[in-house]
Design a protein around this motif. Structure first.
Motif, mmCIF file in Angstrom:
data_model
loop_
_atom_site.group_PDB
_atom_site.id
_atom_site.type_symbol
_atom_site.label_atom_id
_atom_site.label_comp_id
_atom_site.label_asym_id
_atom_site.label_seq_id
_atom_site.Cartn_x
_atom_site.Cartn_y
_atom_site.Cartn_z
ATOM 1 N N ILE A 10 7.344 71.277 2.697
ATOM 2 C CA ILE A 10 6.045 70.971 3.261
ATOM 3 C C ILE A 10 6.042 71.132 4.788
ATOM 4 O O ILE A 10 5.000 71.371 5.379
ATOM 5 N N ASP A 11 7.193 71.014 5.421
ATOM 6 C CA ASP A 11 7.226 71.160 6.872
ATOM 7 C C ASP A 11 6.916 72.583 7.308
ATOM 8 O O ASP A 11 6.332 72.799 8.360
ATOM 9 N N SER A 12 7.243 73.557 6.484
ATOM 10 C CA SER A 12 6.963 74.946 6.852
ATOM 11 C C SER A 12 5.472 75.270 6.762
ATOM 12 O O SER A 12 5.032 76.281 7.291
ATOM 13 N N LEU A 13 4.695 74.420 6.097
ATOM 14 C CA LEU A 13 3.249 74.628 6.044
ATOM 15 C C LEU A 13 2.558 74.214 7.335
ATOM 16 O O LEU A 13 1.544 74.800 7.711
ATOM 17 N N PHE A 14 3.090 73.205 8.021
ATOM 18 C CA PHE A 14 2.402 72.635 9.167
ATOM 19 C C PHE A 14 3.064 72.909 10.508
ATOM 20 O O PHE A 14 2.404 72.814 11.532
ATOM 21 N N ILE A 15 4.330 73.209 10.516
ATOM 22 C CA ILE A 15 5.060 73.421 11.763
ATOM 23 C C ILE A 15 5.346 74.914 11.897
ATOM 24 O O ILE A 15 6.004 75.496 11.040
ATOM 25 N N PRO A 16 4.870 75.544 12.987
ATOM 26 C CA PRO A 16 5.037 76.994 13.116
ATOM 27 C C PRO A 16 6.500 77.444 13.163
ATOM 28 O O PRO A 16 6.853 78.448 12.581
ATOM 29 N N GLN A 17 7.358 76.732 13.830
ATOM 30 C CA GLN A 17 8.769 77.100 13.961
ATOM 31 C C GLN A 17 9.635 76.174 13.106
ATOM 32 O O GLN A 17 10.607 75.598 13.600
ATOM 33 N N ALA A 18 9.298 76.039 11.845
ATOM 34 C CA ALA A 18 10.043 75.144 10.952
ATOM 35 C C ALA A 18 11.465 75.665 10.762
ATOM 36 O O ALA A 18 11.682 76.847 10.545
ATOM 37 N N GLY A 19 12.409 74.761 10.872
ATOM 38 C CA GLY A 19 13.807 75.129 10.709
ATOM 39 C C GLY A 19 14.610 73.927 10.256
ATOM 40 O O GLY A 19 14.095 73.029 9.591
ATOM 41 N N GLU A 20 15.865 73.916 10.634
ATOM 42 C CA GLU A 20 16.758 72.820 10.228
ATOM 43 C C GLU A 20 16.382 71.491 10.886
ATOM 44 O O GLU A 20 16.622 70.441 10.316
ATOM 45 N N ARG A 21 15.789 71.558 12.067
ATOM 46 C CA ARG A 21 15.434 70.306 12.750
ATOM 47 C C ARG A 21 14.238 69.617 12.105
ATOM 48 O O ARG A 21 14.082 68.397 12.227
ATOM 49 N N SER A 22 13.388 70.375 11.434
ATOM 50 C CA SER A 22 12.216 69.773 10.793
ATOM 51 C C SER A 22 12.450 69.465 9.317
ATOM 52 O O SER A 22 11.573 68.921 8.652
ATOM 53 N N ARG A 23 13.611 69.778 8.794
ATOM 54 C CA ARG A 23 13.923 69.552 7.374
ATOM 55 C C ARG A 23 13.858 68.065 6.977
ATOM 56 O O ARG A 23 13.400 67.758 5.874
ATOM 57 N N ALA A 58 15.281 68.353 1.502
ATOM 58 C CA ALA A 58 15.852 67.812 2.732
ATOM 59 C C ALA A 58 17.369 67.955 2.753
ATOM 60 O O ALA A 58 17.974 67.963 3.832
ATOM 61 N N PHE A 59 17.991 68.107 1.590
ATOM 62 C CA PHE A 59 19.447 68.110 1.523
ATOM 63 C C PHE A 59 20.070 69.434 1.084
ATOM 64 O O PHE A 59 21.214 69.697 1.402
ATOM 65 N N MET A 60 19.342 70.246 0.337
ATOM 66 C CA MET A 60 19.966 71.449 -0.198
ATOM 67 C C MET A 60 19.063 72.665 -0.037
ATOM 68 O O MET A 60 17.851 72.540 0.032
ATOM 69 N N ARG A 61 19.696 73.815 0.025
ATOM 70 C CA ARG A 61 18.972 75.082 0.118
ATOM 71 C C ARG A 61 19.013 75.756 -1.247
ATOM 72 O O ARG A 61 20.077 76.022 -1.788
ATOM 73 N N HIS A 62 17.841 75.996 -1.769
ATOM 74 C CA HIS A 62 17.680 76.673 -3.053
ATOM 75 C C HIS A 62 16.331 77.383 -2.970
ATOM 76 O O HIS A 62 15.424 76.904 -2.283
#
Length: 66
Positions: A32-45, A20-24
């Motif tokens: 886990i948000d990219s598994l369920f949300i088709p357009q996962a991005g910064e707003r779903s982090r 939720a806080f860092m990109r690595h």
């Protein structure tokens, strides 16, 4: 065996909180948000923060009960 599963849940929950806080590469792969949300991005982090706290909290609670 339950101890290993619950310890893994705590570790996975902590990785989600970090996601939720860092990109690595590790945290991006575990989001886990990219598994369920088709357009996962910064707003779903921030969803990773909530789910990470829930998963780590449940794992820690289960570890303390055994």
């Amino acid at each position: 065996m339950d101890t290993y599963v619950n310890a893994g849940a705590v570790l996975y929950g902590l990785v989600l909180v970090l996601a939720a806080f860092m990109r690595h590469p590790l945290t991006e792969a575990m989001r886990i948000d990219s598994l369920f949300i088709p357009q996962a991005g910064e707003r779903s982090r921030p969803l990773n923060l909530l789910l990470g706290l829930a998963i780590a909290g449940y794992g820690a609670w289960a570890l303390l009960r055994t």
